[in-house]
Design a protein around this motif. Structure first.
Motif, mmCIF file in Angstrom:
data_model
loop_
_atom_site.group_PDB
_atom_site.id
_atom_site.type_symbol
_atom_site.label_atom_id
_atom_site.label_comp_id
_atom_site.label_asym_id
_atom_site.label_seq_id
_atom_site.Cartn_x
_atom_site.Cartn_y
_atom_site.Cartn_z
ATOM 1 N N ILE A 157 -26.069 25.282 -36.005
ATOM 2 C CA ILE A 157 -26.247 26.490 -35.194
ATOM 3 C C ILE A 157 -27.355 27.330 -35.793
ATOM 4 N N GLU A 158 -27.800 28.303 -35.010
ATOM 5 C CA GLU A 158 -28.716 29.299 -35.538
ATOM 6 C C GLU A 158 -28.288 30.668 -35.031
ATOM 7 N N ARG A 159 -28.510 31.673 -35.866
ATOM 8 C CA ARG A 159 -28.252 33.066 -35.494
ATOM 9 C C ARG A 159 -29.594 33.772 -35.462
ATOM 10 N N ARG A 160 -29.789 34.551 -34.426
ATOM 11 C CA ARG A 160 -31.045 35.287 -34.299
ATOM 12 C C ARG A 160 -30.780 36.619 -33.606
ATOM 13 N N GLU A 161 -31.781 37.480 -33.625
ATOM 14 C CA GLU A 161 -31.656 38.774 -32.952
ATOM 15 C C GLU A 161 -31.635 38.554 -31.448
ATOM 16 N N SER A 162 -30.855 39.358 -30.767
ATOM 17 C CA SER A 162 -30.815 39.319 -29.314
ATOM 18 C C SER A 162 -32.138 39.825 -28.755
ATOM 19 N N LYS A 163 -32.544 39.261 -27.651
ATOM 20 C CA LYS A 163 -33.770 39.722 -26.993
ATOM 21 C C LYS A 163 -33.598 41.126 -26.438
ATOM 22 N N SER A 164 -32.373 41.469 -26.032
ATOM 23 C CA SER A 164 -32.125 42.768 -25.416
ATOM 24 C C SER A 164 -31.711 43.850 -26.413
ATOM 25 N N ASP A 165 -31.236 43.461 -27.610
ATOM 26 C CA ASP A 165 -30.782 44.436 -28.607
ATOM 27 C C ASP A 165 -30.941 43.820 -29.993
ATOM 28 N N ARG A 166 -31.939 44.293 -30.741
ATOM 29 C CA ARG A 166 -32.240 43.688 -32.037
ATOM 30 C C ARG A 166 -31.116 43.859 -33.052
ATOM 31 N N ARG A 167 -30.207 44.795 -32.822
ATOM 32 C CA ARG A 167 -29.082 44.982 -33.745
ATOM 33 C C ARG A 167 -28.016 43.905 -33.554
ATOM 34 N N ARG A 168 -28.063 43.241 -32.440
ATOM 35 C CA ARG A 168 -27.047 42.248 -32.068
ATOM 36 C C ARG A 168 -27.507 40.848 -32.452
ATOM 37 N N LYS A 169 -26.652 40.115 -33.153
ATOM 38 C CA LYS A 169 -26.946 38.728 -33.521
ATOM 39 C C LYS A 169 -26.332 37.801 -32.474
ATOM 40 N N ILE A 191 -26.591 26.680 -30.390
ATOM 41 C CA ILE A 191 -26.529 25.343 -30.972
ATOM 42 C C ILE A 191 -27.965 24.865 -31.212
ATOM 43 N N THR A 192 -28.202 24.232 -32.349
ATOM 44 C CA THR A 192 -29.538 23.698 -32.651
ATOM 45 C C THR A 192 -29.697 22.302 -32.038
ATOM 46 N N GLU A 193 -30.922 21.793 -32.091
ATOM 47 C CA GLU A 193 -31.176 20.425 -31.628
ATOM 48 C C GLU A 193 -30.316 19.428 -32.401
ATOM 49 N N LYS A 194 -30.183 19.653 -33.705
ATOM 50 C CA LYS A 194 -29.360 18.767 -34.530
ATOM 51 C C LYS A 194 -27.878 18.844 -34.121
ATOM 52 N N GLY A 195 -27.451 20.012 -33.681
ATOM 53 C CA GLY A 195 -26.049 20.202 -33.321
ATOM 54 C C GLY A 195 -25.677 19.685 -31.944
ATOM 55 N N ARG A 196 -26.649 19.554 -31.043
ATOM 56 C CA ARG A 196 -26.344 19.149 -29.656
ATOM 57 C C ARG A 196 -25.623 17.800 -29.540
ATOM 58 N N PRO A 197 -26.068 16.749 -30.243
ATOM 59 C CA PRO A 197 -25.343 15.471 -30.128
ATOM 60 C C PRO A 197 -23.894 15.575 -30.622
ATOM 61 N N LEU A 198 -23.685 16.357 -31.652
ATOM 62 C CA LEU A 198 -22.330 16.538 -32.171
ATOM 63 C C LEU A 198 -21.462 17.287 -31.157
ATOM 64 N N VAL A 199 -22.029 18.290 -30.527
ATOM 65 C CA VAL A 199 -21.295 19.031 -29.491
ATOM 66 C C VAL A 199 -20.930 18.089 -28.347
ATOM 67 N N GLU A 200 -21.850 17.209 -27.982
ATOM 68 C CA GLU A 200 -21.549 16.242 -26.915
ATOM 69 C C GLU A 200 -20.414 15.307 -27.318
ATOM 70 N N GLU A 201 -20.392 14.896 -28.579
ATOM 71 C CA GLU A 201 -19.298 14.052 -29.057
ATOM 72 C C GLU A 201 -17.970 14.813 -29.027
ATOM 73 N N ILE A 202 -18.014 16.084 -29.421
ATOM 74 C CA ILE A 202 -16.805 16.917 -29.373
ATOM 75 C C ILE A 202 -16.299 17.008 -27.939
ATOM 76 N N LYS A 203 -17.202 17.316 -27.015
ATOM 77 C CA LYS A 203 -16.807 17.438 -25.604
ATOM 78 C C LYS A 203 -16.274 16.117 -25.060
ATOM 79 N N THR A 204 -16.934 15.027 -25.397
ATOM 80 C CA THR A 204 -16.484 13.712 -24.931
ATOM 81 C C THR A 204 -15.090 13.406 -25.453
ATOM 82 N N THR A 205 -14.865 13.679 -26.719
ATOM 83 C CA THR A 205 -13.552 13.438 -27.320
ATOM 84 C C THR A 205 -12.478 14.250 -26.613
#
Length: 152
Positions: free
Chosen positions: A84-96, A100-114
């Motif tokens: 995952i990655e955390r970044r500032e919100s486009k609408s509110d810089r105080r909000r993180k 999901i990152t590119e590396k995390g997407r295949p794992l998320v798909e495996e989780i969903k499939t399971t």
């Protein structure tokens, strides 16, 4: 349509609900441990992946029903794994916001499939009406639990 439920039926409800919850999570956990995912981590990734808009840490903690500090530890671990990655919100810089990152997407798909495979297998012999009743009961109880949590 309200009917009286006796004490034994109420107790059986508690037992069956708890048993089902732990059995379901245990099956998914057993499968996902092979890819290095603990229950807390796969569940966090799953919740993040379900969001269609910017998801803040606060919103994620609320949807998962966990405290902020607990979530921060989970997010730190997932971020250190580059899932995952955390970044500032486009609408509110105080909000993180979390994604999901590119590396995390295949794992998320495996989780969903399971999760989907288990769900499909276990619900295969139920009718649409039975599933609808079950979902309505879950929603009803969930609303009561949410109301209770707000008051207490």
């Amino acid at each position: 349509m309200s009917m009286t439920i006796n004490a034994e039926e109420k107790e059986n409800f508690n037992i069956e609900l708890a048993r089902l919850y732990w059995s379901w999570r245990s099956l998914v956990d057993k499968h996902l441990m092979s890819v290095g995912m603990t229950q807390s981590r796969w569940l966090t990734l799953y919740y993040i992946s379900r969001s269609s808009e910017e998801l803040s840490q606060k919103d994620l903690a609320l949807s998962m029903g966990i405290e902020g500090p607990t979530l921060v530890r989970l997010l730190d671990a997932l971020e250190s794994m580059s899932l995952i990655e955390r970044r500032e919100s486009k609408s509110d810089r105080r909000r993180k916001v979390i994604s999901i990152t590119e590396k995390g997407r295949p794992l998320v798909e495996e989780i969903k499939t399971t999760i989907n495979d288990f769900r499909d297998e276990f619900l295969s012999d139920l009718t649409k009406e039975e599933i609808s009743v079950c979902l309505n009961v879950f929603k009803h109880i969930g609303l009561k639990v949410s109301s209770y949590k707000k008051v207490n």
